[in-house]
Design a protein around this motif. Structure first.
Motif, PDB file in Angstrom:
ATOM      1  N   LEU A  86     -12.188  -1.465  -5.232  1.00  0.00           N
ATOM      2  CA  LEU A  86     -13.060  -1.624  -6.044  1.00  0.00           C
ATOM      3  C   LEU A  86     -14.077  -2.991  -6.099  1.00  0.00           C
ATOM      4  N   GLN A  87     -13.168  -3.833  -5.697  1.00  0.00           N
ATOM      5  CA  GLN A  87     -13.743  -5.225  -5.347  1.00  0.00           C
ATOM      6  C   GLN A  87     -14.669  -5.183  -4.102  1.00  0.00           C
ATOM      7  N   ALA A  88     -14.020  -4.602  -2.924  1.00  0.00           N
ATOM      8  CA  ALA A  88     -14.688  -4.495  -1.834  1.00  0.00           C
ATOM      9  C   ALA A  88     -15.956  -3.662  -1.857  1.00  0.00           C
ATOM     10  N   PHE A  89     -16.191  -2.530  -2.782  1.00  0.00           N
ATOM     11  CA  PHE A  89     -17.322  -1.775  -2.739  1.00  0.00           C
ATOM     12  C   PHE A  89     -17.845  -1.648  -4.195  1.00  0.00           C
ATOM     13  N   PRO A  90     -18.785  -2.755  -4.319  1.00  0.00           N
ATOM     14  CA  PRO A  90     -18.975  -3.166  -5.925  1.00  0.00           C
ATOM     15  C   PRO A  90     -19.872  -2.048  -6.555  1.00  0.00           C
ATOM     16  N   SER A  91     -20.530  -1.081  -5.609  1.00  0.00           N
ATOM     17  CA  SER A  91     -21.163  -0.022  -6.247  1.00  0.00           C
ATOM     18  C   SER A  91     -20.387   1.153  -6.756  1.00  0.00           C
ATOM     19  N   CYS A  92     -19.199   0.815  -6.371  1.00  0.00           N
ATOM     20  CA  CYS A  92     -18.321   2.180  -6.847  1.00  0.00           C
ATOM     21  C   CYS A  92     -17.855   1.690  -8.117  1.00  0.00           C
ATOM     22  N   ARG A  93     -18.031   2.715  -8.852  1.00  0.00           N
ATOM     23  CA  ARG A  93     -17.734   2.677 -10.689  1.00  0.00           C
ATOM     24  C   ARG A  93     -17.256   4.120 -10.876  1.00  0.00           C
ATOM     25  N   PRO A  94     -16.011   4.355 -10.741  1.00  0.00           N
ATOM     26  CA  PRO A  94     -15.275   5.579 -10.889  1.00  0.00           C
ATOM     27  C   PRO A  94     -14.986   5.589 -12.411  1.00  0.00           C
ATOM     28  N   PRO A  95     -15.065   6.843 -13.146  1.00  0.00           N
ATOM     29  CA  PRO A  95     -14.830   7.051 -14.261  1.00  0.00           C
ATOM     30  C   PRO A  95     -13.057   7.013 -14.526  1.00  0.00           C
ATOM     31  N   LEU A  96     -12.561   6.689 -15.768  1.00  0.00           N
ATOM     32  CA  LEU A  96     -11.126   6.462 -15.900  1.00  0.00           C
ATOM     33  C   LEU A  96     -10.450   7.774 -15.489  1.00  0.00           C
ATOM     34  N   ALA A  97     -10.975   9.165 -15.963  1.00  0.00           N
ATOM     35  CA  ALA A  97     -10.355  10.007 -15.537  1.00  0.00           C
ATOM     36  C   ALA A  97     -10.150  10.343 -14.264  1.00  0.00           C
ATOM     37  N   LEU A  98     -10.920   9.826 -13.307  1.00  0.00           N
ATOM     38  CA  LEU A  98     -10.637  10.118 -11.898  1.00  0.00           C
ATOM     39  C   LEU A  98      -9.390   9.486 -11.403  1.00  0.00           C
ATOM     40  N   LEU A  99      -9.115   7.846 -11.998  1.00  0.00           N
ATOM     41  CA  LEU A  99      -7.915   7.333 -11.678  1.00  0.00           C
ATOM     42  C   LEU A  99      -6.732   7.805 -12.222  1.00  0.00           C
ATOM     43  N   LEU A 100      -6.955   8.519 -13.467  1.00  0.00           N
ATOM     44  CA  LEU A 100      -5.626   9.121 -14.019  1.00  0.00           C
ATOM     45  C   LEU A 100      -5.115  10.442 -13.180  1.00  0.00           C
ATOM     46  N   GLU A 101      -5.929  10.965 -12.529  1.00  0.00           N
ATOM     47  CA  GLU A 101      -5.999  12.240 -11.839  1.00  0.00           C
ATOM     48  C   GLU A 101      -5.251  11.809 -10.435  1.00  0.00           C
ATOM     49  N   HIS A 102      -5.598  10.820 -10.036  1.00  0.00           N
ATOM     50  CA  HIS A 102      -5.163  10.563  -8.633  1.00  0.00           C
ATOM     51  C   HIS A 102      -4.090   9.247  -8.503  1.00  0.00           C
ATOM     52  N   LEU A 103      -3.952   8.286  -9.385  1.00  0.00           N
ATOM     53  CA  LEU A 103      -2.933   7.336  -9.191  1.00  0.00           C
ATOM     54  C   LEU A 103      -1.531   8.223  -9.372  1.00  0.00           C
ATOM     55  N   PRO A 104      -0.622   7.518  -8.510  1.00  0.00           N
ATOM     56  CA  PRO A 104       1.023   8.125  -8.795  1.00  0.00           C
ATOM     57  C   PRO A 104       1.574   7.750  -9.796  1.00  0.00           C
ATOM     58  N   LYS A 105       2.706   8.167  -9.968  1.00  0.00           N
ATOM     59  CA  LYS A 105       3.759   7.552 -11.185  1.00  0.00           C
ATOM     60  C   LYS A 105       4.332   5.970 -10.578  1.00  0.00           C
ATOM     61  N   LEU A 106       4.279   5.192 -11.296  1.00  0.00           N
ATOM     62  CA  LEU A 106       5.011   4.039 -11.214  1.00  0.00           C
ATOM     63  C   LEU A 106       6.358   4.104 -11.252  1.00  0.00           C
ATOM     64  N   GLN A 107       6.771   3.943  -9.892  1.00  0.00           N
ATOM     65  CA  GLN A 107       8.234   4.078  -9.648  1.00  0.00           C
ATOM     66  C   GLN A 107       9.226   3.022 -10.065  1.00  0.00           C
ATOM     67  N   PRO A 108      10.575   3.396 -10.580  1.00  0.00           N
ATOM     68  CA  PRO A 108      11.302   2.313 -10.601  1.00  0.00           C
ATOM     69  C   PRO A 108      11.965   1.670  -9.299  1.00  0.00           C
ATOM     70  N   ARG A 109      12.234   0.508  -9.146  1.00  0.00           N
ATOM     71  CA  ARG A 109      12.671   0.038  -7.863  1.00  0.00           C
ATOM     72  C   ARG A 109      14.150  -0.071  -7.949  1.00  0.00           C
ATOM     73  N   PRO A 110      14.800   0.368  -6.799  1.00  0.00           N
ATOM     74  CA  PRO A 110      16.024   0.466  -6.456  1.00  0.00           C
ATOM     75  C   PRO A 110      16.790  -0.817  -6.205  1.00  0.00           C
ATOM     76  N   TYR A 111      17.999  -1.371  -6.517  1.00  0.00           N
ATOM     77  CA  TYR A 111      18.759  -2.444  -5.944  1.00  0.00           C
ATOM     78  C   TYR A 111      20.281  -2.031  -6.066  1.00  0.00           C
ATOM     79  N   SER A 112      20.963  -2.807  -4.997  1.00  0.00           N
ATOM     80  CA  SER A 112      22.287  -2.543  -4.825  1.00  0.00           C
ATOM     81  C   SER A 112      23.055  -3.563  -5.796  1.00  0.00           C
ATOM     82  N   CYS A 113      24.266  -2.832  -6.338  1.00  0.00           N
ATOM     83  CA  CYS A 113      25.050  -3.710  -7.316  1.00  0.00           C
ATOM     84  C   CYS A 113      25.724  -4.750  -6.330  1.00  0.00           C
ATOM     85  N   ALA A 114      25.588  -5.840  -6.660  1.00  0.00           N
ATOM     86  CA  ALA A 114      26.399  -7.234  -5.871  1.00  0.00           C
ATOM     87  C   ALA A 114      27.575  -7.537  -6.633  1.00  0.00           C
TER      88      ALA A 114
END
Length: 698
Positions: free
Chosen positions: A426-454
């Protein structure tokens, strides 16, 4: 309409997204697809299925089928099933994996092999897509070839049954011999590199974009391509681009009533525990190349339990700065507290459209961007294609290039390999102004991050410790920005107020301090455990933060020996490596002490420092863990081959794990006096017996 059954087994959504793409394209090719998650066994029955089967399978862990496929795999691996159980079934399978891991695409391979053992036959050759170089290099041509394969299957099934396997590459369709799976990756790359093939038409997607010579003259003058511009021949090419993904979400922003929002609202299959951070220690010096932190969690008031070697998930948010910048790019800063209300468009062309399960109902826009969506994810070509519809001029052209077949090399270089994020686009292509719906359709789920017990719960009752490097990297976009890892950067900020240097170097008085809280959840795959037989010797290989689970192993074994002073315990070897002895020797004081306290049998700590100069003229060049393993090859081989021992490897998959594997082959070959091939077979047997166990990451 010619029908086929389409199943997917997904861990983080990749396989599902690809299956949905196949589903969307099927109708245009004259097919009807029944799409189901492989776990939805009540919606399909392979025993009675007469239509061809298409399966998309991801791989998780170090080579396991995804959690959604567990029941399916267990069911088909029933030894009581006859060899002709699936003799009626014809199928094509696409496996997803990462070649940096030892068991590449193993989730798909397990299912593929078992289906064939039960009599099923291919109507289309198996594809193995590699996330290390870009899934699309195999996925795109595999999907393109699927339609001809299905057509051939339905044609031949009306006449005589075909035993052949249709080739995916159009120029390979005349060959009589089936394409070998290992050729699939090569052929797909060759196909994608045919930049001049403008005469070829894709039946489902075709758009000719002729360059406007006047508008593009400035771009052509540039000598080097970048994220925002191309050079000939790409800048002058007609483009084969993906079909425009159908819009399906309807979004309304409603003013909030000001209710408080908690991350507990994030949907999760696993139980989530909110626990305070009781301690944070910096294990490296300030001049070390990487900053490594140990964090201790207080789990005493929960029923969270673990064994040494287990991993767990940390539920983390996106960077607040990046969320604010994204809101600004979307021109929604003044509406960040508004509630997001979602619905399905009445006129959508997306079949089976549904509101994404990872977006909770009635949460604020800022909450959703912070806790629910992976805004740092590398944009897939489908997203770039959709963004192009909301850009103009050179911006639109370049976005179309990046998602096109002709622009595959540029996509790999400037998007995938550069870890370009949506905000960068979005910063590199300033003319690109997508609607919010488009991002909600395409962005994946924020995944939790795994760590080993130490740590060990025997040594630290009610506590859970883990170790991590604070990830830092430069974003290689139009402007270089220093970024931190989504989770490690957030954790470092959370513990900043209570962080102290290594306790062994600068002891500090424990006093009242704020206890920030984080949310954690258990991980289902638990395989990295000490042997059930305490007499079995253990070889542990863990450079850098790969040492984490082995600290838990050592603590646990020490406490067991305290509890059973007359018991017999096997030797434990720890091969650890770091850059500098004085800067990043993690757990420098406790590892040697633990080994000294614990064991009656012979045990040893062997440490290598890759950036320190060798001491003395006669010193052997021991730079890496595998160098030390080679020096002690006789003892390693004896432990594994004669004493029924176990070897555990934890850490980097890209280089270290492969080097350690090769070193083990050398050691076995030398000490057992066998050829390299025989040594490799011995190592494979150790893996099958779960005596060579890896916990590695890229």
């Amino acid at each position: 309409m010619r029908r086929f059954l389409l199943l997917y087994a997904t861990q983080q959504g990749q396989a599902k997204a690809i299956a949905e793409e196949i589903f969307e394209k099927a109708f245009a090719h004259g097919f009807s697809a029944d799409l189901h998650c492989i776990s939805e066994s009540d919606k399909y029955d392979l025993k009675t299925e007469t239509a061809p089967l298409v399966v998309v399978v991801s791989t998780t862990g170090t080579g396991d089928p995804p959690d959604t496929a567990r029941k399916f795999v267990k069911k088909i691996q029933d030894k009581a099933l006859p060899a002709d159980f699936f003799a009626h079934l014809r199928y094509g399978l696409l496996g997803l994996g990462d070649s940096e891991y030892t068991y590449f695409c193993n989730g798909g391979k397990i299912i593929d092999k078992r289906l064939q053992e039960l009599g099923a036959r291919h109507f289309y050759d198996t594809g193995h897509a590699d996330d290390c170089v870009g899934l699309e290099l195999v996925v795109e041509p595999w999907i393109d070839g699927l339609w001809a394969a299905l057509t051939k299957h339905f044609t031949s099934s009306r006449g005589k049954e075909t035993n052949g396997t249709l080739q995916i590459a159009s120029n390979a369709s005349q060959r009589m011999d089936p394409v070998k799976p290992e050729l699939l990756h090569i052929e797909s790359q060759v196909e994608l590199l045919r930049l001049a093939d403008s005469g070829r038409t894709d039946s489902e997607v075709q758009e000719q974009n002729v360059v406007n010579r006047g508008q593009s003259s400035a771009l052509i003058a540039e000598s080097k391509p970048s994220l925002t511009h191309s050079i000939p021949p790409l800048s002058q090419a007609s483009l084969n681009i993906p079909a425009l993904p159908p819009e399906y979400l309807q979004v309304h922003l409603q003013e909030s009533l000001g209710q408080e929002e908690s991350q507990a609202s994030v949907t999760s299959v696993d139980p989530v525990f909110q626990v305070p951070i009781s301690k944070a220690i910096q294990l490296t010096t300030n001049d070390a190349i990487k900053t490594t932190l140990l964090v201790e969690l207080d789990i005493s008031k929960t029923d969270f339990s673990y064994q040494p070697g287990d991993a767990f998930n940390v539920i983390c948010p996106n960077s607040d700065t990046e969320v604010q910048n994204l809101l600004q790019s979307l021109q929604l800063t003044d509406r960040r507290e508004h509630r997001v209300v979602l619905g399905i468009k009445a006129d959508t062309k997306k079949k089976g459209a549904a509101i994404p399960q990872h977006i909770p109902e009635g949460r604020s826009l800022q909450f959703i961007l912070t806790w629910c969506l992976e805004i740092r994810a590398v944009p897939k070509k489908a997203l770039l294609r959709a963004l192009a519809e909301h850009a103009s001029g050179p911006d639109r052209r370049r976005l179309l290039e990046l998602c096109s077949r002709q622009g595959a090399a540029d996509y790999g270089r400037f998007v995938r390999d550069a870890r370009t994020a949506l905000l960068d686009i979005l910063q590199a292509f300033p003319s690109c102004r997508p609607p919010l719906a488009l991002l909600l359709e395409h962005l994946p789920k924020l995944q939790p991050r795994p760590y080993s017990c130490a740590s060990s719960s025997l040594a630290h009752p009610g506590k859970l410790q883990f170790v991590f490097n604070v990830v830092e990297f430069l974003s290689a976009t139009t402007m270089e920005v220093l970024r931190k890892g989504v989770c490690t950067g957030w954790l470092a900020a959370e513990v900043a107020s209570i962080l102290r240097p290594d306790a062994q170097v600068a002891p500090a008085e424990d006093g009242p301090a704020p206890a920030p809280e984080i949310s954690i959840s258990p991980r289902k795959t638990n395989f990295f455990h000490l042997p059930s037989d305490p007499v079995a010797p253990v070889v542990m290989v863990g450079p850098g933060t790969g040492i984490a689970p082995f600290i838990g192993f050592l603590q646990h074994r020490e406490k067991l020996q305290e509890q059973h002073p007359e018991g017999r315990f096997g030797a434990m070897w720890l091969f650890f490596g770091c850059r500098h002895q004085e800067r990043d020797y993690l757990f420098r004081y406790c590892t040697a002490l633990l080994l000294q306290l614990c064991f009656q049998a012979f045990s040893a700590l062997r440490v290598s420092f890759s950036r320190d100069a060798a001491v003395g003229e006669e010193a052997a060049p021991v730079k890496y863990v595998q160098d030390n393993m080679r020096l002690h090859g006789e003892q390693v081989a004896k432990a594994l081959l004669q004493e029924n021992g176990y070897i555990y490897v934890c850490g980097d998959a890209k280089n270290m794990a492969k080097d350690v594997n090769d070193t083990l082959v050398e050691i076995i070959s030398k000490e057992a006096g066998v050829e390299k091939l025989e040594a490799m077979k011995t190592l494979a047997t150790l893996k099958e017996e779960k005596r060579y166990i890896q916990d590695i990451w890229s």
